[in-house]
Design a protein around this motif. Structure first.
Motif, short mmCIF file in Angstrom:
data_model
loop_
_atom_site.label_atom_id
_atom_site.label_comp_id
_atom_site.label_asym_id
_atom_site.label_seq_id
_atom_site.Cartn_x
_atom_site.Cartn_y
_atom_site.Cartn_z
N CYS A 55 0.53 -1.57 0.35
CA CYS A 55 0.06 0.02 0.27
C CYS A 55 0.78 1.29 -0.05
O CYS A 55 0.42 2.63 -0.82
CB CYS A 55 -0.75 -0.76 1.15
SG CYS A 55 -2.13 0.90 1.41
N GLU A 88 2.27 1.50 -3.41
CA GLU A 88 1.01 1.84 -4.36
C GLU A 88 1.03 3.60 -4.08
O GLU A 88 0.76 4.59 -4.72
CB GLU A 88 -0.03 1.41 -4.26
CG GLU A 88 -1.15 1.43 -5.07
CD GLU A 88 -2.37 0.45 -5.20
OE1 GLU A 88 -3.40 0.91 -5.40
OE2 GLU A 88 -2.44 -0.35 -4.10
N ASP A 135 -5.16 -2.37 -9.43
CA ASP A 135 -4.53 -0.57 -8.98
C ASP A 135 -3.49 -0.39 -9.70
O ASP A 135 -3.40 0.51 -10.55
CB ASP A 135 -4.83 0.26 -7.34
CG ASP A 135 -6.59 0.10 -7.19
OD1 ASP A 135 -7.63 -0.15 -7.77
OD2 ASP A 135 -7.04 -0.27 -6.22
N LEU A 136 -2.88 -1.91 -9.19
CA LEU A 136 -0.93 -1.43 -9.84
C LEU A 136 -1.47 -1.39 -11.27
O LEU A 136 -0.66 -0.73 -11.78
CB LEU A 136 0.03 -2.45 -9.12
CG LEU A 136 0.17 -2.58 -7.82
CD1 LEU A 136 1.35 -3.76 -7.23
CD2 LEU A 136 0.87 -1.25 -7.21
N GLN A 154 -2.33 2.36 -12.30
CA GLN A 154 -1.62 2.91 -12.28
C GLN A 154 -0.24 2.64 -13.62
O GLN A 154 0.65 3.52 -14.37
CB GLN A 154 -0.30 3.14 -11.21
CG GLN A 154 -0.88 3.47 -10.28
CD GLN A 154 -0.33 3.13 -8.53
OE1 GLN A 154 0.18 2.42 -7.98
NE2 GLN A 154 -0.64 4.12 -7.46
#
Length: 283
Positions: A176, A179, A210-211, A214
């Protein structure tokens, strides 16, 4: 006696191999079970741990009949270790550092430094700076937290249920932190600088949407729209083949935004700072 104790400092490094030192003198145990006990006491510095919980950590569901007396032997061994590191031998000072309390034991928190606690503290400071909009400060604090790690947490320790839970939580917090630090870097316009790191992260976390988001945004902002779309197709193939699932609606919306060259992707404070579910184009 009190003046002697206050001049004793314990340092515990656990974000990697276990490293314990007292007044800068390395304290080393070779036996596996005492090392497990020492690691558990250090990560819980200042908190009482019952004999029952310590026994369960060391032997789990198969403790020997002699578990309680063997535990006492391990405690004495650790006190001797601390005393030797202080240069006093197995003195009352060591017994003050590793105290016997009602029904269990506790490692004193006085003048102790534990990298786990510093890591969590830095992560909290970074998050607060992030919320205040202090992006550069947040990125630096997130990075400082990451730099405390020198490998997997307690990689050289046999872990029982409590340590396994602690390590799993720490590893999740680290991910986290990474990230969020990358998100901060991207808000600072450093999307090219994080491309290599994101490539490695999505390879290790092949279903972490989510990664992947990104990485797609960073590629898009670096002028590589085709690469961003390939990242989407790769996670989609993996999810279909191994999980029988499609990517989330949010990731599909991001894919469409890249195809359409949606201008919202060029607004770092909107696109990289917020969770994927809050993207303006996801509504």
């Amino acid at each position: 006696m009190q003046s002697i104790v206050t001049n004793v400092g314990i340092e515990a490094r656990m974000l990697g191999p276990l490293h314990i030192s007292v007044n800068d003198n390395r304290a080393t145990l070779s036996a596996a079970k005492p090392r497990t006990l020492l690691a558990l006491l250090a990560i819980n510095a200042g908190r009482q741990l019952s004999t029952e919980r310590l026994i369960n950590e060391i032997w789990e569901e198969d403790p020997p009949r002699s578990a309680a007396s063997t535990l006492q032997t391990y405690i004495l061994r650790i006190r001797r270790l601390l005393g030797d590191a202080i240069g006093e031998g197995p003195t009352a000072v060591a017994a003050t550092l590793l105290r016997t309390v009602s029904g269990g034991y506790a490692l004193t928190p006085d003048r102790s430094w534990v990298d786990v606690h510093e890591f969590r503290g830095l992560a909290e400071q970074a998050e607060m700076a992030d919320r205040r909009g202090q992006t550069a400060e947040a990125a630096d604090l997130y990075r400082s937290a990451e730099m405390l790690w020198s490998g997997s947490a307690l990689i050289d320790i046999e872990q029982g249920p409590m340590l396994r839970a602690e390590v799993a939580g720490l590893e999740q917090t680290l991910l986290c932190v990474t990230e969020r630090r990358i998100a901060a870097e991207m808000r600072l316009g450093r999307h090219r600088a994080v491309l290599g790191e994101l490539a490695s992260l999505v390879a290790r976390h092949q279903f972490h949407e989510d990664l992947h988001a990104q990485y797609m945004i960073a590629l898009h902002r670096s002028g590589n729209r085709s690469g961003a779309l390939e990242v989407f197709h790769r996670i989609r193939r993996s999810m279909n083949a191994e999980l029988g699932l499609e990517p989330s609606r949010h990731l599909r919306v991001l894919q469409q935004a890249i195809i359409n060259a949606d201008s919202v992707l060029e607004l770092p404070d909107q696109a990289a700072r917020t969770p994927l579910s809050e993207f303006p184009f996801a509504s």
